[in-house]
Scaffold this motif. Sequence first.
Motif, PDB file in Angstrom:
ATOM      1  N   PHE A  68       0.918  -1.017  -0.061  1.00  0.00           N
ATOM      2  CA  PHE A  68      -0.060  -0.042   0.021  1.00  0.00           C
ATOM      3  C   PHE A  68       0.768   0.998   0.074  1.00  0.00           C
ATOM      4  N   ALA A  69       0.351   2.495  -0.396  1.00  0.00           N
ATOM      5  CA  ALA A  69       0.945   3.476  -0.647  1.00  0.00           C
ATOM      6  C   ALA A  69       0.047   4.600  -0.085  1.00  0.00           C
ATOM      7  N   LEU A  70       0.630   5.596   0.665  1.00  0.00           N
ATOM      8  CA  LEU A  70      -0.095   6.750   1.271  1.00  0.00           C
ATOM      9  C   LEU A  70       0.202   7.748   0.595  1.00  0.00           C
ATOM     10  N   VAL A  71      -0.314   8.690  -0.175  1.00  0.00           N
ATOM     11  CA  VAL A  71       0.007   9.995  -0.772  1.00  0.00           C
ATOM     12  C   VAL A  71      -0.609  11.058  -0.047  1.00  0.00           C
ATOM     13  N   HIS A  72       0.118  11.950   0.496  1.00  0.00           N
ATOM     14  CA  HIS A  72      -0.566  13.193   1.284  1.00  0.00           C
ATOM     15  C   HIS A  72       0.020  14.259   0.586  1.00  0.00           C
ATOM     16  N   GLU A  73      -1.156  15.054   0.013  1.00  0.00           N
ATOM     17  CA  GLU A  73      -0.835  16.269  -0.467  1.00  0.00           C
ATOM     18  C   GLU A  73      -0.560  17.462   0.510  1.00  0.00           C
ATOM     19  N   LEU A  74       0.446  18.212   0.397  1.00  0.00           N
ATOM     20  CA  LEU A  74       0.755  19.159   1.147  1.00  0.00           C
ATOM     21  C   LEU A  74      -0.162  20.585   1.265  1.00  0.00           C
ATOM     22  N   ARG A  75      -0.859  20.617  -0.163  1.00  0.00           N
ATOM     23  CA  ARG A  75      -1.505  21.818  -0.526  1.00  0.00           C
ATOM     24  C   ARG A  75      -1.124  23.129   0.281  1.00  0.00           C
ATOM     25  N   GLY A  76       0.303  23.621   0.091  1.00  0.00           N
ATOM     26  CA  GLY A  76       0.644  24.699   0.644  1.00  0.00           C
ATOM     27  C   GLY A  76       1.177  24.766   1.919  1.00  0.00           C
ATOM     28  N   ALA A  77       1.052  23.733   2.698  1.00  0.00           N
ATOM     29  CA  ALA A  77       1.437  23.553   3.928  1.00  0.00           C
ATOM     30  C   ALA A  77       2.931  23.361   4.135  1.00  0.00           C
ATOM     31  N   THR A  78       3.570  23.515   5.270  1.00  0.00           N
ATOM     32  CA  THR A  78       5.241  23.463   5.461  1.00  0.00           C
ATOM     33  C   THR A  78       5.358  21.897   5.127  1.00  0.00           C
ATOM     34  N   GLU A  79       6.546  21.749   4.295  1.00  0.00           N
ATOM     35  CA  GLU A  79       7.182  20.339   4.209  1.00  0.00           C
ATOM     36  C   GLU A  79       7.407  19.686   5.714  1.00  0.00           C
ATOM     37  N   PRO A  80       7.204  18.737   5.915  1.00  0.00           N
ATOM     38  CA  PRO A  80       7.153  17.780   7.188  1.00  0.00           C
ATOM     39  C   PRO A  80       8.841  17.694   7.623  1.00  0.00           C
ATOM     40  N   SER A  81       9.158  17.880   8.936  1.00  0.00           N
ATOM     41  CA  SER A  81      10.412  17.809   9.251  1.00  0.00           C
ATOM     42  C   SER A  81      10.822  16.345   9.141  1.00  0.00           C
ATOM     43  N   LEU A  82      12.295  16.043   9.111  1.00  0.00           N
ATOM     44  CA  LEU A  82      12.491  14.632   9.403  1.00  0.00           C
ATOM     45  C   LEU A  82      11.992  13.875  10.349  1.00  0.00           C
ATOM     46  N   PRO A  83      12.166  14.591  11.658  1.00  0.00           N
ATOM     47  CA  PRO A  83      11.333  13.533  12.678  1.00  0.00           C
ATOM     48  C   PRO A  83       9.898  13.337  12.523  1.00  0.00           C
ATOM     49  N   GLU A  84       9.163  14.411  12.000  1.00  0.00           N
ATOM     50  CA  GLU A  84       7.728  14.268  11.702  1.00  0.00           C
ATOM     51  C   GLU A  84       7.718  12.974  10.723  1.00  0.00           C
ATOM     52  N   LEU A  85       8.407  13.035   9.937  1.00  0.00           N
ATOM     53  CA  LEU A  85       8.478  12.181   8.774  1.00  0.00           C
ATOM     54  C   LEU A  85       8.793  10.617   9.274  1.00  0.00           C
ATOM     55  N   LEU A  86       9.947  10.595  10.186  1.00  0.00           N
ATOM     56  CA  LEU A  86      10.055   9.195  10.762  1.00  0.00           C
ATOM     57  C   LEU A  86       9.232   8.615  11.684  1.00  0.00           C
ATOM     58  N   ALA A  87       8.158   9.469  12.254  1.00  0.00           N
ATOM     59  CA  ALA A  87       7.039   9.289  13.220  1.00  0.00           C
ATOM     60  C   ALA A  87       5.960   8.341  12.407  1.00  0.00           C
TER      61      ALA A  87
END
Length: 173
Positions: A68-87
Amino acid sequence: MIGMAGWSGAGKTTLLSKLIPRLVARGVRVSTVKHAHHAFDVDQPGKDSHVHRLAGATEVLISSARRFALVHELRGATEPSLPELLAKLAPVDLVIVEGFKHGSHPKLEVFRADIGKPLLHPGDPHIVAIAADRPLVAATVPVVDLDDIDAIIDIALTNAAPIAALAAPTGGR
């Protein structure tokens, strides 16, 4: 987690394609995080998931019996930080991060003299070793040959930091 840092063309992805199967053969469960400096798509025009995303869905989860793959559109939001992505990752033994070269996590620098770019080391105190295509006598961290996969694995496993050790979001893209 351990990072792989270096200039474009240094061979980070090629090195990872050699490291991952060897780690898996050792019984290490591995996930990766890849930072892209450009736009990218994981779904294909004309497919339902692509239509959903273009219609305005914030997230599209594509699932089959194999993955499975989850695609999340930021739609102008700030790019997540590395710690946020790792979580967002499932627990594994080792996460290898390709990119995020300015982050404060431990990194192995991948260096090829032929690309004509300078070393990131010693300007980055988070570089714990260098995998290079030639000896680097001025380096103040261990230097291993780019083809010595077992030595690179040993360095990665020895220097990997617990994900929890990363501070709250600090950027570092």
